[in-house]
Scaffold this active site. Structure first.
Site, PDB file in Angstrom:
ATOM      1  N   ASN A 137     -14.069   9.190  -0.757  1.00  0.00           N
ATOM      2  CA  ASN A 137     -14.727   7.871  -1.360  1.00  0.00           C
ATOM      3  C   ASN A 137     -14.387   6.865  -0.760  1.00  0.00           C
ATOM      4  O   ASN A 137     -13.130   6.437  -0.412  1.00  0.00           O
ATOM      5  CB  ASN A 137     -14.282   7.702  -2.688  1.00  0.00           C
ATOM      6  CG  ASN A 137     -14.395   9.099  -3.777  1.00  0.00           C
ATOM      7  OD1 ASN A 137     -15.550   9.837  -3.434  1.00  0.00           O
ATOM      8  ND2 ASN A 137     -13.379   9.104  -4.876  1.00  0.00           N
TER       9      ASN A 137
ATOM     10  N   CYS B 285       0.710  -1.201   0.113  1.00  0.00           N
ATOM     11  CA  CYS B 285       0.060  -0.050   0.064  1.00  0.00           C
ATOM     12  C   CYS B 285       0.731   1.278   0.038  1.00  0.00           C
ATOM     13  O   CYS B 285       1.613   1.507   0.895  1.00  0.00           O
ATOM     14  CB  CYS B 285      -0.860   0.215   1.209  1.00  0.00           C
ATOM     15  SG  CYS B 285      -1.868   1.596   1.462  1.00  0.00           S
TER      16      CYS B 285
ATOM     17  N   HIS C 159      -8.573   6.995   3.259  1.00  0.00           N
ATOM     18  CA  HIS C 159      -8.108   8.542   2.799  1.00  0.00           C
ATOM     19  C   HIS C 159      -9.124   9.050   2.235  1.00  0.00           C
ATOM     20  O   HIS C 159      -9.840   8.697   1.633  1.00  0.00           O
ATOM     21  CB  HIS C 159      -6.691   8.205   1.806  1.00  0.00           C
ATOM     22  CG  HIS C 159      -7.236   7.568   0.644  1.00  0.00           C
ATOM     23  ND1 HIS C 159      -7.600   6.223   0.379  1.00  0.00           N
ATOM     24  CD2 HIS C 159      -7.300   8.140  -0.563  1.00  0.00           C
ATOM     25  CE1 HIS C 159      -7.869   6.077  -0.819  1.00  0.00           C
ATOM     26  NE2 HIS C 159      -7.627   7.283  -1.483  1.00  0.00           N
TER      27      HIS C 159
END
Length: 353
Positions: free
Chosen positions: A156, A70, A169
């Protein structure tokens, strides 16, 4: 809050926001990165009067990497990510694959926590306040950039929404124009102002919701949350400060202090609305702030716009999503499967004890 700005290996800006003053922020990005190359272009649609961003370079952006790769996790154990530090509270940095760049605006990523498996709803009230402070600071800074017309802070969440990175995030877009949705609000704001002899549309909408009461989800001393009467989405909540302000920097301390508790409660209710055992609700949450210029052609001033947050999920019931098909996508006429009063009632039912 401690704010520390630095640069990544390719020259992009990164800013640490820390709750304590003693956090060391001297880690260096040692990745061999080439300078960011963008191909963003804004094209005007003469039929609709809006703009479309063409950003072909985003085709190569990172897409659902495994957790141990990630790019939003801290740099640890010899693995280097977008955040050079081994830990962090809140971080903001320029997007490596921006939709808007240069004269066409700016895009930033906001990492809410170093915990890859958390969500915004898992944050403490102190951490949520730190995120609010970061949103506020970035709104103020980006608003001063030449050519920026509107700043949009949003999150989102969920693959169903289209999220390509699972780490908790959000993003901040600094547009070089007022967005079409905002332009519609401004038009209606001006029309209402003229038709009613000077009344404010935002104030009247919130007052009507509070007077009716059937769609109120929760109220604090400084905020009101409700499902709008003409909600577009199955579960949609609008959150307004009771004292109208145009943007995040204009919020007073009392509203800032109360916001984390109310917002976290809204997110947690959204995760419970479809019953126990259901996966977390995919959602979009975003701050609507007043544009920065161009107000000389409107019969209202910038202070007439009301800062508010809009939160909605695309899930309409257990295991089913609300798809934007012919009427919605083709003609922008929404068809809502859940009556707003029923949605508000359900969101009240799942309140935290």
């Amino acid at each position: 809050m401690k704010k520390t700005a630095t640069r990544l290996a390719d020259g992009r800006e990164l800013i640490y926001y820390d709750a304590r003053d003693g956090a060391p922020r001297d880690a260096v990005d040692r990745r061999p990165l080439d300078p960011v190359g963008t191909a963003s272009e804004i094209r005007y649609d003469p039929l609709l009067g809006d703009s479309v961003v063409v950003a072909s370079h985003r085709q190569g952006r990172t897409y659902h990497p495994p957790a141990d790769e990630c790019p939003l996790c801290p740099s640890r154990g010899g693995r280097h990510s977008e955040i050079p530090a081994a830990d962090y509270d809140v971080v903001v940095f320029e997007n490596r694959f921006p939709s808007l760049a240069g004269d066409a605006g700016r895009c930033e990523v906001v990492c809410f926590t170093a915990d890859h498996d958390a969500s915004f709803a898992d944050l403490t009230e102190d951490r949520a306040r730190l995120v609010l402070d970061a949103w506020t600071d970035r709104t103020a800074e980006l608003s001063r950039l030449p050519g920026v017309e509107q700043v949009y802070c949003f999150e989102n969440r969920g693959r169903e929404i289209g999220v390509t990175l699972g780490h908790p995030h959000g993003q901040i877009y600094a547009y070089p124009f007022a967005t079409p949705r905002t332009e519609l609000m401004l038009r209606r704001l001006g029309e209402h102002h003229e038709r009613t002899g000077g009344r404010n549309l935002f104030d009247d909408v919130v007052a009507e919701e509070r007077a009716d009461g059937s769609r109120i989800v929760l109220e604090g001393e400084h905020w009101t949350a409700f499902v709008p009467r003409a909600a577009h989405w199955p579960y949609e909540v609008h959150l307004y400060p009771k004292h109208r302000v145009p943007d995040l920097p204009a919020l007073d301390e009392a509203a800032r202090a109360e916001f984390p508790r109310l917002y976290l409660e809204l997110l947690r209710r959204l995760d419970r609305v479809f019953g126990p055992g259901e996966p977390p609700s995919p959602y979009i949450s975003g701050w609507h702030q007043a544009p920065l210029g161009g107000w000389d052609r409107r019969p209202v001033d910038r202070g007439a716009f009301a800062l508010h947050l809009e939160l909605f999920t695309i899930r309409r019931t257990s295991g089913k999503l609300k798809f934007l098909a012919g009427s919605e996508s083709g003609m922008n006429v929404f068809i809502n499967d859940v009556p707003p009063e029923a949605a508000a009632c359900r969101l009240r039912e799942v309140a935290s004890e």
